[in-house]
Structures are given as C-alpha cells and as structure tokens.
Design a protein around this motif. Structure first.
Motif, short mmCIF file in Angstrom:
data_model
loop_
_atom_site.label_atom_id
_atom_site.label_comp_id
_atom_site.label_asym_id
_atom_site.label_seq_id
_atom_site.Cartn_x
_atom_site.Cartn_y
_atom_site.Cartn_z
N ALA A 295 2.92 -1.85 9.18
CA ALA A 295 2.00 -1.37 8.14
C ALA A 295 1.36 -2.53 7.39
O ALA A 295 0.19 -2.45 7.01
CB ALA A 295 2.75 -0.45 7.18
N ALA A 296 2.11 -3.61 7.16
CA ALA A 296 1.55 -4.76 6.44
C ALA A 296 0.37 -5.36 7.18
O ALA A 296 -0.66 -5.71 6.59
CB ALA A 296 2.65 -5.80 6.20
N ALA B 180 -1.55 -3.80 9.30
CA ALA B 180 -2.65 -2.85 9.24
C ALA B 180 -3.39 -2.93 7.90
O ALA B 180 -4.62 -2.93 7.85
CB ALA B 180 -2.12 -1.43 9.48
N GLU B 181 -2.63 -3.01 6.80
CA GLU B 181 -3.26 -3.12 5.49
C GLU B 181 -4.05 -4.41 5.34
O GLU B 181 -5.09 -4.45 4.68
CB GLU B 181 -2.20 -2.99 4.40
CG GLU B 181 -1.57 -1.61 4.32
CD GLU B 181 -0.50 -1.53 3.25
OE1 GLU B 181 -0.28 -2.55 2.56
OE2 GLU B 181 0.11 -0.45 3.10
N VAL C 179 -7.38 -3.91 6.87
CA VAL C 179 -8.24 -3.09 6.00
C VAL C 179 -8.82 -3.93 4.88
O VAL C 179 -10.01 -3.84 4.55
CB VAL C 179 -7.44 -1.89 5.44
CG1 VAL C 179 -8.27 -1.13 4.41
CG2 VAL C 179 -7.02 -0.96 6.56
N ARG C 180 -7.98 -4.77 4.24
CA ARG C 180 -8.46 -5.62 3.14
C ARG C 180 -9.53 -6.59 3.62
O ARG C 180 -10.50 -6.88 2.91
CB ARG C 180 -7.29 -6.40 2.54
CG ARG C 180 -6.32 -5.55 1.73
CD ARG C 180 -5.38 -6.43 0.93
NE ARG C 180 -4.37 -5.64 0.23
CZ ARG C 180 -3.17 -5.38 0.73
NH1 ARG C 180 -2.82 -5.86 1.93
NH2 ARG C 180 -2.32 -4.64 0.05
N ALA D 246 -10.31 1.74 8.46
CA ALA D 246 -9.18 2.40 7.79
C ALA D 246 -7.93 2.14 8.62
O ALA D 246 -7.98 1.56 9.71
CB ALA D 246 -9.43 3.89 7.63
N ALA D 247 -6.81 2.60 8.09
CA ALA D 247 -5.54 2.49 8.81
C ALA D 247 -4.82 3.83 8.73
O ALA D 247 -4.90 4.53 7.71
CB ALA D 247 -4.67 1.38 8.21
N LEU E 221 -1.13 5.23 8.83
CA LEU E 221 0.23 4.68 8.70
C LEU E 221 1.22 5.80 8.41
O LEU E 221 0.84 6.87 7.89
CB LEU E 221 0.27 3.65 7.57
CG LEU E 221 -0.70 2.46 7.71
CD1 LEU E 221 -0.63 1.58 6.48
CD2 LEU E 221 -0.38 1.67 8.98
N GLU F 120 -0.39 8.90 6.37
CA GLU F 120 -1.35 8.64 5.31
C GLU F 120 -2.50 7.80 5.86
O GLU F 120 -2.31 6.96 6.74
CB GLU F 120 -0.69 7.94 4.12
CG GLU F 120 -0.14 6.57 4.42
CD GLU F 120 0.43 5.90 3.17
OE1 GLU F 120 0.36 6.53 2.09
OE2 GLU F 120 0.89 4.76 3.28
N VAL G 211 -5.21 5.07 5.02
CA VAL G 211 -5.37 3.98 4.06
C VAL G 211 -6.75 3.36 4.23
O VAL G 211 -7.14 3.00 5.35
CB VAL G 211 -4.28 2.90 4.27
CG1 VAL G 211 -4.47 1.76 3.28
CG2 VAL G 211 -2.89 3.52 4.13
N GLY H 202 -10.03 0.84 2.15
CA GLY H 202 -10.26 -0.21 1.18
C GLY H 202 -10.73 0.40 -0.12
O GLY H 202 -9.96 0.95 -0.90
#
Length: 413
Positions: free
Chosen positions: A104-105, A107-108, A111-112, A118-119, A121, A129, A131, A133
């Motif tokens: 997940a880290a 993937a985030e 996104v950032r 999007a992600a 997760l 969910e 996720v 930006g």
C-alpha cells in the motif's frame, strides 16, 4: 469596368428591352465570381459547416484511459467478473489499466507523484478503498465501484456455497432486451439543432448577399455609373437583373453548403443520419423556402441601397431590412420546443423559411403545411416586390441626399 460597359451598351432601335435583365444578371454573376470577398466568404462558410460535422468527434477523442495502482490482494477486484483477472478493465468509453505494486505504501507514493490516477487498496473490515490525490476522476470512480462490487458479490456467492459454474451462469445472463414503441421518431434535440443550423445558414447568406446588393447599388449611384446604365436598360430591368443574378449565386452557395453538410454528416455519423430519414426532405424544402425567402427580401435590400447616396448612409437606410431579417432569426433560434408558437412562426412569411424545415425534419408538419406556408411567402413577396420596386425606381437617380421612406415613396416631380 468591362462588364459595366457591356451592360451600358445602348440597345438597337426596336430591340426588345424586356430581356435586358439577363445581361444585368450575367454582369452581377461575373462580377461576384471575380470578387475575392465572395470567394473567401464561401470558403469560410464551407469550413464552418465541415468543422461542425467533424470537429466534435475528433475533439471527443478516444475512450478515457486511467492507470490504477493495485496490490496482490486487490488486483483480482479490478478484473471483470468471471475473468481470470487480466491487467486491464473498462466499460464503454473508459479503459482502466492495473499497475501492481508491492504494498500500500508504494501505491500511495505513486498516487502522490501523479504516476497513477488512483490506487485500489485493502481497507478495514474486509472492504476495499479507492485512494486518490486531490480527487478521483468521476469516470474512474464509477468503473472501480462497479468492478469491486461485482467481484465482492462473486466472492460472497462462492463463500455461501453457490458452485462457481452456477455463479458464472448467473453473471452470463443477458441484459434486458430493448424495444422501441416509436423507432422512427426523430430525436427532438437533434431536430432542434439541425433546425437552428438551417436558420443560421439562411441568416448568414441572406445578410451577406443583401448587404452586397445594397452596396453595389450605392456604389453605382456614387460613381455615377447608374446614369450610364439607365440610358441602356430600364430601371425595372436593372432591379430584376440584380435580384436574379445575386439570387442565382446565393442559391448556388446555399446548395453547395447544404450538400457538403449532408455529405459530411453521412461520413461523420452514419448512425445519426440513418435515424433521420426526413433529413433529405427537410433539406430540399429548406432550399425551396430559401429561394422564395431570398426573393422576398433581396428587393428590399436593393431599395435600401437606392435610398442612400453614399456608402456611409447605407446603415441608416438598411436598418429596417436588417430588422426584418434578424427578428425572425432570433425568434426561430429561441423558440425551441414544438408547440403553438413554433407552428405559428412556421406560417409567418418572414420566419417560415427558418422554421418550417425544422418541423418537416421533426415530422411535426403535415404534408400540406409546407405548401401552405410557401403560398403565404409568395403572396408576401409579390407585395414587397411592388413596394421595393417603387422605392427603387423613385430613388435610384436621386443623388446628393439620403431619402427617407416618405420621400422615396413619392414620385419625383
């Protein structure tokens, strides 16, 4: 000046002067065809018609494409129900590509950085969910929600003991069939838009040619060429020739624009054209109404030019004629819904060339209605021709001052 000299050649004694309008019409056609402004305006109108046909599909582009970061746990949720979990999923007009990452880290982080849109997760309570930006595109959100819900439904059925084969059969159930009660009906929005397009073409061409007729009359007065012309051609024949010559050019330009528009419509959207079986009939009626509508108004433009003594004065004498063109145009554009008002406008002689073709296209007009509206235009045209002819004849040789309506109506002493 060659064409002017030809038109001003005195007729032989005993010659039939009734056919001299043909010489004037021929002169008008030859002069306009050599006019760069006429050629440029025709090309521009053609480009506008073609752009309206081909640009919307081109600007719409292909399907929306999104990239979504997933982990090993959420990648199956993005696959189509019943599929083996491919890397891409999508609905009509939307393509979603999965990009699998370690956790997940990671993937985030994508996104950032804006590397993915999007992600998807794992969330709390066995829920997934989405996720994003600052936001998640609406089209992407709809696809992800639909796919995740479908996959979770499949998993729930399997956990409840439903055999996977049966789950596949349920998901393979065909969607409801579609049956139309009135399949030949024309979409009212499409009919409205095409009707407005007819009105815009009529307005543009009549305005361009109308001002051209008025300007040519003023220029002939201002340069004193008219004094030579009337020694060879009766004033009434001058008016007829000028209207016929410009009318032929206007009809040719309009027929070209309508033909190119129909061809472009057939090439750019064949399905839409197939759903409009009355479009060729409406286009034909539009050309017929254009001929009589132009004849009805062009004589008034000639009279407006004869009443002015200089080009600077033309705006004041042409203003009433402009209103006769603009008011019906705005009425035809702003009255969009079928009903009593639109029906009434289709019978008013000044607005029926703009409205009746729309009603024919929408299938809202009976077979006899275009003929009735055309008859009213013919009667109105005869009245306006008589009025315009008197204004033209009384004003053409009066130079040095701009004439008002009363002064132009009175016979010169």
């Amino acid at each position: 000046m060659t064409a002017t000299t030809t038109a001003a050649t005195p007729a032989a004694p005993g010659a039939d002067l009734r056919g001299l309008w043909r010489l004037v019409a021929r002169r008008e056609v030859s002069v306009r065809l050599r006019d760069k402004g006429f050629v440029v305006s025709t090309v521009l109108l053609l480009l506008i018609v073609l752009a309206s046909m081909f640009l919307p599909p081109l600007l719409a582009g292909g399907p929306d494409r999104y990239e979504v970061a997933v982990t090993a746990r959420t990648a199956p949720l993005l696959a189509a129900p019943g599929a083996d979990g491919g890397a891409a999923a999508g609905t009509e007009g939307t393509v979603v590509v999965a990009r699998e990452v370690a956790d997940a880290a990671a993937a985030e982080a994508l996104v950032r950085d804006g590397a993915v849109d999007a992600a998807l997760l794992p969330g709390a309570s066995a829920r997934a969910e989405i996720v994003g930006g600052t936001s998640v595109p609406q089209g992407l959100l709809e696809v992800l929600t639909e796919r995740v819900a479908a996959q979770q439904l499949v998993s729930g059925l399997v956990e409840a003991g439903v055999p996977p084969q049966r789950v596949g059969e349920l998901l393979a159930t065909p969607p409801p069939a579609t049956r139309l009660l009135d399949p030949d009906a024309v979409d009212p929005v499409t009919a409205m838009l095409l009707g407005i397009a007819f009105a815009v073409l009529f307005f543009q061409v009549v305005l361009i040619f109308g001002f051209s007729i008025a300007q040519s009359v003023v220029q002939e007065k201002q340069t004193r060429v008219i004094e030579l012309l009337v020694t060879a051609v009766p004033v009434r024949q001058l008016l007829v020739g000028k209207i016929v010559g410009n009318g032929l050019l206007a009809f040719g330009q309009m027929a070209l624009l309508v033909g190119v528009g129909l061809a472009g419509f057939a090439l750019s959207d064949r399905e839409a054209l197939a759903s409009l079986p009355s479009l060729p009939l409406a286009a034909g009626w539009f050309l017929v109404f254009f001929v009589f509508g132009f004849a009805m108004l062009s004589c008034l433009w000639a009279a407006a030019g004869a009443m002015a003594s200089r080009l600077e004065d033309l705006q004041s004498t042409a203003t009433p004629v402009q209103f006769l063109v603009m008011i019906p145009f705005f009425a035809a554009v702003f009255v969009r819904d079928p009903g009593p008002v639109l029906t009434a406008l289709s019978y008013v002689p000044l607005s029926s060339p703009l409205v009746m073709p729309r009603r024919v296209l929408a299938g809202d007009a009976a077979v006899w209605e275009p003929f009735a509206a055309l008859a009213l235009i013919v009667v109105t045209a005869l009245v306006l021709v008589v009025v315009a002819r008197r204004l033209y004849e009384n004003s053409l040789l009066q130079t040095g001052r701009t004439l008002g309506f009363r002064a132009a109506w009175r016979r010169p002493v």
